[in-house]
Design a protein around this motif. Structure first.
Motif, mmCIF file in Angstrom:
data_model
loop_
_atom_site.group_PDB
_atom_site.id
_atom_site.type_symbol
_atom_site.label_atom_id
_atom_site.label_comp_id
_atom_site.label_asym_id
_atom_site.label_seq_id
_atom_site.Cartn_x
_atom_site.Cartn_y
_atom_site.Cartn_z
ATOM 1 N N PHE A 261 -82.164 -52.591 62.174
ATOM 2 C CA PHE A 261 -81.906 -53.163 60.922
ATOM 3 C C PHE A 261 -83.024 -52.647 60.296
ATOM 4 N N ALA A 262 -84.233 -52.664 60.646
ATOM 5 C CA ALA A 262 -85.478 -51.971 59.879
ATOM 6 C C ALA A 262 -85.235 -50.696 59.627
ATOM 7 N N VAL A 263 -84.685 -49.979 60.308
ATOM 8 C CA VAL A 263 -84.379 -48.220 60.028
ATOM 9 C C VAL A 263 -83.377 -48.306 58.855
ATOM 10 N N TYR B 92 -85.738 -56.128 75.672
ATOM 11 C CA TYR B 92 -85.707 -54.749 74.790
ATOM 12 C C TYR B 92 -84.293 -54.518 74.139
ATOM 13 N N LEU B 93 -83.431 -54.700 74.758
ATOM 14 C CA LEU B 93 -81.933 -54.274 74.125
ATOM 15 C C LEU B 93 -81.818 -54.982 72.987
ATOM 16 N N LEU B 94 -82.154 -56.512 72.832
ATOM 17 C CA LEU B 94 -82.115 -57.055 71.368
ATOM 18 C C LEU B 94 -83.076 -56.339 70.649
ATOM 19 N N PHE B 95 -84.278 -56.091 71.111
ATOM 20 C CA PHE B 95 -85.330 -55.594 70.246
ATOM 21 C C PHE B 95 -84.941 -54.419 69.505
ATOM 22 N N THR B 96 -83.889 -53.503 70.084
ATOM 23 C CA THR B 96 -83.462 -52.253 69.599
ATOM 24 C C THR B 96 -82.642 -52.685 68.347
ATOM 25 N N SER C 85 -77.863 -48.842 68.859
ATOM 26 C CA SER C 85 -79.063 -49.235 68.904
ATOM 27 C C SER C 85 -79.740 -48.744 69.994
ATOM 28 N N ILE C 86 -79.460 -48.016 70.987
ATOM 29 C CA ILE C 86 -79.997 -47.516 72.056
ATOM 30 C C ILE C 86 -79.365 -46.079 72.624
ATOM 31 N N PHE C 87 -80.156 -45.141 73.063
ATOM 32 C CA PHE C 87 -79.705 -43.848 73.334
ATOM 33 C C PHE C 87 -79.138 -44.025 74.716
#
Length: 333
Positions: free
Chosen positions: A179-181, A170-174, A127-129
């Motif tokens: 999920f949306a992607v 922010y981490l949880l938001f990713t 979920s995060i780079f």
């Protein structure tokens, strides 16, 4: 995540645990604790490429390591500092949280981490780079600001906690973004009539607006990307699996270990006189319009019945152009 981010996280955790008692030294020791798990890179120089890759983010990124190493490092620092008000338990607590939060953060990246070692289950939320300024910079600013304030002040605690809260949110938001992607990708595949067995999505470098997509079909992999600013349908590029041609190599133990590492996302192909193992999980990198290679690839050679893998990462010829192209793609198609 990158080293700077892990240092910032470790410093913030150290401050939260012992900042009121030892001030900025808690940040220093926390930063050291947050760096220790990545010392597993030493295996690159002590063993072969495949084994080193298997061990990366392994034992040193596990709960067991944190439980074992924290008391040792806590005792060591206690012998150096001799702080009765902190004691061995205080330093051990700081090191435990510094060592443990490191793999927790890494679990959100594409490579993931074997946090439950010795079980061979790599946790990777994708979920995060590994380098994300929106995660690191606000966090870094809060840690620096907290370090300039008195250790007994409420503002120091609040500022440090703000950095932890913002970065965690922010981490949880990713994860929600992912999920949306995934929902968008699944809808696009259905609209295009593409039958697939599994998909893998991950953020493109330095952001969570543009996402790279891998799709597994029966005979080929489809690779595409999607930006939240896109107005056109997702376009996929086809990469044949070529399993039949490479079957003899696929059956070899060393290649099977690479397949396990890449979780089945691979293409094994012959280039001139050499065989190349491409790990598809990290996508492509383009040097020019007609030259794209997978980010992680290994040259395979056989000597005396043993296959040796040599990492062969492509070197960007024009880094500035890559960043410009990335920015243009983020803005949508």
């Amino acid at each position: 995540m990158d080293s700077l981010t892990q240092i910032v996280l470790g410093a913030a955790v150290g401050e939260a645990v012992l900042g009121k008692k030892v001030g900025n030294r808690a940040m220093l020791w926390g930063a050291i604790a947050g760096t220790i798990p990545d010392l597993d890179v030493v295996w690159r120089y002590l063993t072969d490429t495949i084994t080193a890759t298997e061990m990366h983010r392994g034992f040193s990124h596990s709960i067991i390591f944190a439980l074992i190493a924290a008391p040792f490092f806590g005792w060591l620092v206690h012998q150096i500092k001799k702080r009765p008000d902190v004691g061995w338990t205080g330093w051990s607590k700081l090191f435990f949280w510094g060592l443990f939060t490191h793999p927790l953060l890494d679990a959100f990246t594409t490579w993931g981490t074997q946090i439950f070692w010795p079980f061979h289950w790599r946790v990777a939320f994708n979920s995060i780079f590994v380098v994300d300024p929106l995660y690191t910079l606000p966090f870094l600013i809060c840690v620096i600001a907290a370090a300039t304030r008195g250790r007994d002040t409420l503002s120091r605690k609040r500022t440090n906690n703000l950095g932890i809260y913002l970065s965690t949110a922010y981490l949880l938001f990713t994860v929600l973004i992912k999920f949306a992607v995934n929902h968008k990708v699944e809808a696009s595949l259905q609209e295009q009539g593409i039958t697939y067995t599994k998909i893998s999505t991950r953020p493109a470098p330095l952001n969570t607006v543009l996402w790279n997509i891998n799709v597994d079909t029966q005979d080929a992999y489809l690779i595409g990307d999607y930006s939240f600013f896109d107005s056109q349908p997702i376009v996929y590029k086809t990469f044949p699996k070529k399993r039949t041609q490479a079957q003899k190599w696929i059956e070899r133990d060393e290649v099977q270990r690479l397949i396990a590492i890449s979780e089945g996302w691979y293409i094994l192909e012959k280039e001139e006189e050499s065989w190349v193992y491409n790990d598809l999980r990290f996508g492509l990198i383009s040097n020019d319009e007609n030259d794209s290679q997978f980010v992680f690839r290994y040259l395979l050679t056989e000597n005396d019945g043993t296959i040796t893998a040599t990492e062969d990462r492509p070197t960007p010829k024009n880094g500035k152009k890559l960043l410009i192209d990335l920015w243009q793609r983020i803005k949508g198609n």
